[in-house]
Design a protein around this motif. Sequence first.
Motif, PDB file in Angstrom:
ATOM      1  N   CYS A   1       0.844  -1.192   0.000  1.00 52.12           N
ATOM      2  CA  CYS A   1       0.000   0.000   0.000  1.00 52.12           C
ATOM      3  C   CYS A   1       0.880   1.243   0.000  1.00 52.12           C
ATOM      4  CB  CYS A   1      -0.956  -0.015   1.187  1.00 52.12           C
ATOM      5  SG  CYS A   1      -0.160   0.361   2.763  1.00 52.12           S
TER       6      CYS A   1
ATOM      7  N   PHE B   1       2.866  -5.759   3.409  1.00 53.76           N
ATOM      8  CA  PHE B   1       3.907  -5.145   4.241  1.00 53.76           C
ATOM      9  C   PHE B   1       3.359  -4.461   5.489  1.00 53.76           C
ATOM     10  CE2 PHE B   1       5.544  -5.678   0.020  1.00 53.76           C
ATOM     11  CZ  PHE B   1       6.821  -6.174   0.224  1.00 53.76           C
ATOM     12  N   CYS B   2       2.035  -4.299   5.563  1.00 51.71           N
ATOM     13  CA  CYS B   2       1.440  -3.770   6.785  1.00 51.71           C
ATOM     14  C   CYS B   2       1.351  -4.919   7.802  1.00 51.71           C
ATOM     15  CB  CYS B   2       0.036  -3.223   6.494  1.00 51.71           C
ATOM     16  SG  CYS B   2       0.066  -1.523   5.865  1.00 51.71           S
TER      17      CYS B   2
ATOM     18  N   CYS C   1      -2.242  -5.338   1.403  1.00 47.11           N
ATOM     19  CA  CYS C   1      -0.818  -4.998   1.490  1.00 47.11           C
ATOM     20  C   CYS C   1      -0.077  -6.104   2.240  1.00 47.11           C
ATOM     21  CB  CYS C   1      -0.653  -3.665   2.214  1.00 47.11           C
ATOM     22  SG  CYS C   1       1.076  -3.252   2.527  1.00 47.11           S
TER      23      CYS C   1
ATOM     24  N   HIS D   1       3.869   2.933   2.521  1.00 44.91           N
ATOM     25  CA  HIS D   1       5.297   2.579   2.565  1.00 44.91           C
ATOM     26  C   HIS D   1       6.141   3.394   1.593  1.00 44.91           C
ATOM     27  CE1 HIS D   1       3.769  -0.764   4.886  1.00 44.91           C
ATOM     28  NE2 HIS D   1       2.921  -0.990   3.900  1.00 44.91           N
TER      29      HIS D   1
HETATM   30 ZN   LIG Z   1       0.861  -1.388   3.791  1.00 42.70          ZN
END
Ligand SMILES: [Zn+2]
Length: 396
Positions: free
Chosen positions: A23, A47-48, A45, A26
């Motif tokens: 998302c 990476f969250c 996402c 980042h």
């Molecule tokens: Zn994210």
Amino acid sequence: MESADGDDGAAYRKPAVDDRALCFAHIHDRYLDEELRGAAFEGRCAFCPEDARGPAQVVLVGRLADTVLFALSGYGCPADAPVEWPHGDSHKVPPDPAQAVAEACEPVLDTDVLKAVQDYIDRREWDGDPVAYMPRSSAVRDSWEGLCRTVAARDLDLPDSDPSPGSDRDRLESLMGRIAGIVRGENLVMRIEPGVKIWRGRMRSDKTLPGYRAADIGSVPPERAAENRMSRAGVPLFYGSAAAGTAVVEISARDGRPFAAVAAFETTRPLRLLDLVDIPEPPSLFDRRHAARRDSLVFLRDFARDLSRPVFYDGRKHRDYRPTQYLTDYFRQSAELDVDGIRFRSAHNGGVNYALFVDATQCLEPDAVDGQGTLRLIEGSERVEDLDRSHVTQAV
Ligand SMILES: [Zn+2]
């Protein structure tokens, strides 16, 4: 053994290219954000934190990698051609895209996202489908690096004459002209009014006040002017600092004696200076409208850093000084820029230094009247600092 080969084959299977998405939380550059919005879709996402992975606008890691590499190429817009030097350009290293992305994106992407982008690039390489990467060339930076390599390789000492097309002197003039154009474009010439203090000093072995006269501590006569980073032997240049403390740090860096004697001059006329102290921050790499300005500012910052290295003997071969000497000579002689010197940062403490095109006849004693010379020693400014005990002896 034949069946074992088959098993090994499975182990060598190509790694899958990253199909994760991220998302926009980042991505910390608004131009890169804008570039990617068109490729965004609703997804999750990777990476969250897991408990925060609701549906969001996301882009694929691969799309991010391609966009960053496209920005590094200058968005497909070719830069001006560099000044080509006929020698010394032989050892160009092929660009490494993962390395370039790391340098460009360190402040722009979260660490785990940056790692994913680099892994993506490495896996494409592994797959035999390497990413396309042609770094944007900066004409002025490439030209400058070409000059530096040429000077080092050939111990080049350019003649003052022979400006015929294609000569080394002609190439040098062309490069200097581009740099002067950047200086004008960025308004880096400043004016200082009379009365600005500039400190000079000498290291001493005892703490007695030396009783300096301008003739002792001003510019040295040509026959005593040693070579350094900005000037050749025999060319006087007045180095000084805006603060006494900076002058002390500059002179003590190369001299182990325990005392530093400093005194201040003041300027007696308005001066025009090339100001390399406050070079503007370059625009974002991802701002496609300002790629050329970015090239210019990055170059100037690198050049200012070169100038800021210790100006006195630092163990380097003198020919390494030639490029900065050429450029300083150019600034001194340029009727168009018409500057009296350069203002730049100290590499030692970040303070402000001056290199003025001022010879000994322009450094006057304290009784000189306004309008004479360029610098006047300030009566009573002399003091001696004890570097071991930070004790100051001062004239009253
Ligand atoms: Zn994210």
